[in-house]
Design a protein around this motif. Structure first.
Motif, PDB file in Angstrom:
ATOM      1  N   GLY A 149       0.802  -1.217   0.000  1.00 43.01           N
ATOM      2  CA  GLY A 149       0.000   0.000   0.000  1.00 43.01           C
ATOM      3  C   GLY A 149       0.836   1.270   0.000  1.00 43.01           C
ATOM      4  O   GLY A 149       0.316   2.369  -0.194  1.00 43.01           O
ATOM      5  N   LYS A 150       2.144   1.128   0.188  1.00 38.48           N
ATOM      6  CA  LYS A 150       3.022   2.288   0.332  1.00 38.48           C
ATOM      7  C   LYS A 150       3.129   3.138  -0.933  1.00 38.48           C
ATOM      8  O   LYS A 150       3.297   4.374  -0.822  1.00 38.48           O
ATOM      9  N   PRO A 151       3.057   2.582  -2.168  1.00 33.43           N
ATOM     10  CA  PRO A 151       3.140   3.454  -3.347  1.00 33.43           C
ATOM     11  C   PRO A 151       2.079   4.559  -3.392  1.00 33.43           C
ATOM     12  O   PRO A 151       2.294   5.591  -4.032  1.00 33.43           O
ATOM     13  N   ALA A 152       0.981   4.361  -2.675  1.00 30.73           N
ATOM     14  CA  ALA A 152      -0.045   5.410  -2.618  1.00 30.73           C
ATOM     15  C   ALA A 152       0.384   6.571  -1.729  1.00 30.73           C
ATOM     16  O   ALA A 152      -0.225   7.647  -1.789  1.00 30.73           O
ATOM     17  N   GLU A 153       1.432   6.361  -0.917  1.00 33.94           N
ATOM     18  CA  GLU A 153       1.927   7.391  -0.004  1.00 33.94           C
ATOM     19  C   GLU A 153       3.445   7.496  -0.088  1.00 33.94           C
ATOM     20  O   GLU A 153       4.149   7.253   0.890  1.00 33.94           O
ATOM     21  N   PRO A 154       3.989   7.854  -1.241  1.00 27.59           N
ATOM     22  CA  PRO A 154       5.457   7.852  -1.377  1.00 27.59           C
ATOM     23  C   PRO A 154       6.172   8.828  -0.462  1.00 27.59           C
ATOM     24  O   PRO A 154       7.345   8.623  -0.136  1.00 27.59           O
ATOM     25  N   ASP A 155       5.486   9.890  -0.027  1.00 26.94           N
ATOM     26  CA  ASP A 155       6.138  10.890   0.816  1.00 26.94           C
ATOM     27  C   ASP A 155       6.049  10.574   2.310  1.00 26.94           C
ATOM     28  O   ASP A 155       6.697  11.239   3.118  1.00 26.94           O
ATOM     29  N   THR A 156       5.258   9.580   2.682  1.00 26.81           N
ATOM     30  CA  THR A 156       5.134   9.227   4.088  1.00 26.81           C
ATOM     31  C   THR A 156       6.399   8.508   4.557  1.00 26.81           C
ATOM     32  O   THR A 156       6.831   7.537   3.917  1.00 26.81           O
ATOM     33  N   PRO A 157       7.034   8.939   5.641  1.00 23.40           N
ATOM     34  CA  PRO A 157       8.219   8.230   6.140  1.00 23.40           C
ATOM     35  C   PRO A 157       7.893   6.776   6.436  1.00 23.40           C
ATOM     36  O   PRO A 157       6.823   6.458   6.974  1.00 23.40           O
ATOM     37  N   ILE A 158       8.805   5.886   6.118  1.00 25.56           N
ATOM     38  CA  ILE A 158       8.562   4.456   6.311  1.00 25.56           C
ATOM     39  C   ILE A 158       8.353   4.126   7.782  1.00 25.56           C
ATOM     40  O   ILE A 158       7.566   3.231   8.122  1.00 25.56           O
TER      41      ILE A 158
END
Length: 256
Positions: A149-158
């Protein structure tokens, strides 16, 4: 699941050339990691006992790669590496060359054919990978998870994304949730798990994007922005992953 048969590649060596026949969801740029180019053929050839293949009749519908390596040795000390996916592959083949006995299995990839997603095959492959490691005497499987699901939030820190949960306490991310339901716990993040570099011409070919300004570029399928250096003529993608640990109960045999 009716019709699905999961084996190791060692049991079905005739499937080696068919592992890549199925249409998969990986973005084009992800096929250009230098470590993968070097070591995927070696996994198939030298670690076939740790490569899983799911078939439905004559069709290959999923594949799973894993590697045995030594984690609890001096210099590694049981600590999962920040360089995640790339590092564990390098460790596995370094250990193999030097005759160092492995004590842990790491998942490398579980991929389901594009037209068979949503059927629970990823969970079946994960269970088979755990069973395969347990049957070979290992007490733990680890995985540098690529949160889907992370590609929908590329700017969110891991760090923020990895530990986000739903109201039921399970991870927010669907793939992390599959691991959690199988008994895994999140260990840490791997902020530079995979590094892909290329010329601007290559990145334009891989993505169809212009790469015409210095700075971050949001690329479909990427978990973080790609850094474009226009004046220098290259771009770099550093992918973050999430380390999870699966403790294996060796007192009970895997299902037949």
């Amino acid at each position: 699941m009716n019709g699905i048969h999961i084996t190791t590649l060692a049991q079905r060596p005739e499937l080696a050339d068919r592992l890549w026949d199925m249409k998969d969801p990986w973005p084009e740029f992800s096929q250009h990691d230098c470590v993968a180019w070097l070591l995927y053929p070696r996994m198939t050839g030298e670690l076939a006992d740790y490569v899983l293949v799911a078939t439905d009749g004559d069709a290959v519908v999923a594949r799973g790669y894993s590697v045995p390596f030594a984690l609890n040795v001096p210099g590694r000390d049981g600590i999962l590496p920040a360089r995640g996916w790339d590092q564990v592959l390098l460790w596995a083949f370094s250990d193999l060359r030097r005759g160092i006995a492995p004590d842990t299995v790491s998942a490398i990839e579980i991929t389901v054919a594009g037209d068979r997603q949503g059927e629970g095959l990823s969970g079946l492959m994960l269970a088979a990978m755990r069973d395969n490691a347990r049957a070979r005497g290992f007490a733990e499987v680890v995985a540098p998870v690529r949160p889907n699901g992370k590609p929908a939030e590329p700017d969110t820190p891991i760090e923020e994304y990895a530990y986000r949960t739903r109201e039921d306490g399970l991870p927010y991310d669907p793939w992390l949730r599959v691991h959690a339901r199988a008994g895994a716990v999140i260990d840490s993040v791997a902020p530079l798990s995979m590094t892909i570099t290329g010329s601007l011409a290559q990145w334009r070919e891989w993505t169809g994007l212009p790469f015409d300004a210095t700075g971050p570029v949001r690329v479909p399928g990427a978990l973080a922005p790609v850094r474009c250096e226009l004046e220098q003529g290259y771009a770099v993608y550093v992918e973050p992953n999430v380390w999870v640990r699966h403790a294996l109960d060796r007192s009970s045999p895997p299902p037949a």
